[in-house]
Every structure is written in C-alpha cells, then in structure tokens.
Design an enzyme around this catalytic site. Structure first.
Site: not given
Length: 147
Positions: A52, A54, A81, A84
């Site tokens: 991801h 992040e 999420c 993260c």
C-alpha cells in the site's frame, strides 16, 4: 500551501497508479511544507498485497533515517486500512489527512477507529474529506472500467 494542495499531489499519485493498473490510491508525506516522499499502491507490480502507498512511504522514511514522524503529515487519497493505521501509529506520524472514506476497510472512523483509540500510545491528529469527491471518483472510474 494547504491540505488541498498536498492532497492534489497524492491524487496525482493515485492517477499514476490507475495508469499502471494498480488500485488507485496515492499518498505523500510532508514536513514543514515540503514533500519528503510520495508514492502510490504497487501491490500488483511488487506482487505483494502489503504494498500500500502508506506502507511504501513509511518504509522509505525509515530507510532515510526518519524513525519517528511526529512533525510530518501523511496525505492519503483513501482512508487508511487497519494495517496502514497500525504503521502510522508505530511511526508516530503527527497528522493524517485523507480524502475519501472507505466503508469496507477504513480504520480511521468508517469501520474501525484505530487512530482514535486511546489505548494506543500515539494519537495522530486526523482530518478527512479533503478533495473527497475527486479521490472517490478516481476509484469509481477505475473499478467501472474493470467491469
């Protein structure tokens, strides 16, 4: 410079992700009004469901010797999420700004309230809804084109 400006940079990353057939989520890390890092999801390119934007940014920050990020703001086009959000807490990001809410996996208020949970030792400032419609549209367009 303001939240809309930095979110527009994250949004450009999301659009780059869509062009690479990645889930179109982008992010940028800012300190003292300067963009330190920016990236977008790369789960397909890296064949890694954890890639991801992040996580990629926070991993890169560590490589640059930036262990704790209390004086930084992380701009993300989609609500982070659970994974993260945990990384944000452990990296001690000072502020998180996201665009579109994620009613399926959002961990900043939509499904879970991880960043607001007082049982953790760090509580970043949280802002949301910045360029939310633009951020959501990139995702909507991407998935409509897939169908």
């Amino acid at each position: 410079m303001n939240d809309e400006y930095f979110m527009s940079l994250a949004l450009a990353e999301a659009k780059a992700a869509a062009a690479e057939d990645e889930i179109p989520v982008g992010a940028c890390l800012v300190r003292d009004g300067i963009v330190i890092l920016k990236d977008h999801n790369r789960t397909r390119a890296q064949q890694n469901p954890l890639a991801h934007c992040e996580k990629l940014i926070l991993d890169e920050a560590q490589k640059l010797g930036l262990k704790y990020l209390q004086d930084c703001t992380l701009y993300v086009t989609l609500e982070p999420c659970l994974m993260c959000s945990g990384m944000i807490i452990h990296s001690r990001v000072g502020r998180v700004v996201y665009g579109a809410p994620d009613p399926k996996t959002g961990a900043c208020g939509s499904v879970y309230q991880t960043l607001l949970d007082k049982s953790f030792n760090h509580h970043p400032e949280l802002a949301w809804g910045v360029l939310a419609q633009d951020c959501a549209l990139v995702l909507t367009d991407f998935f409509q084109n897939k169908r």
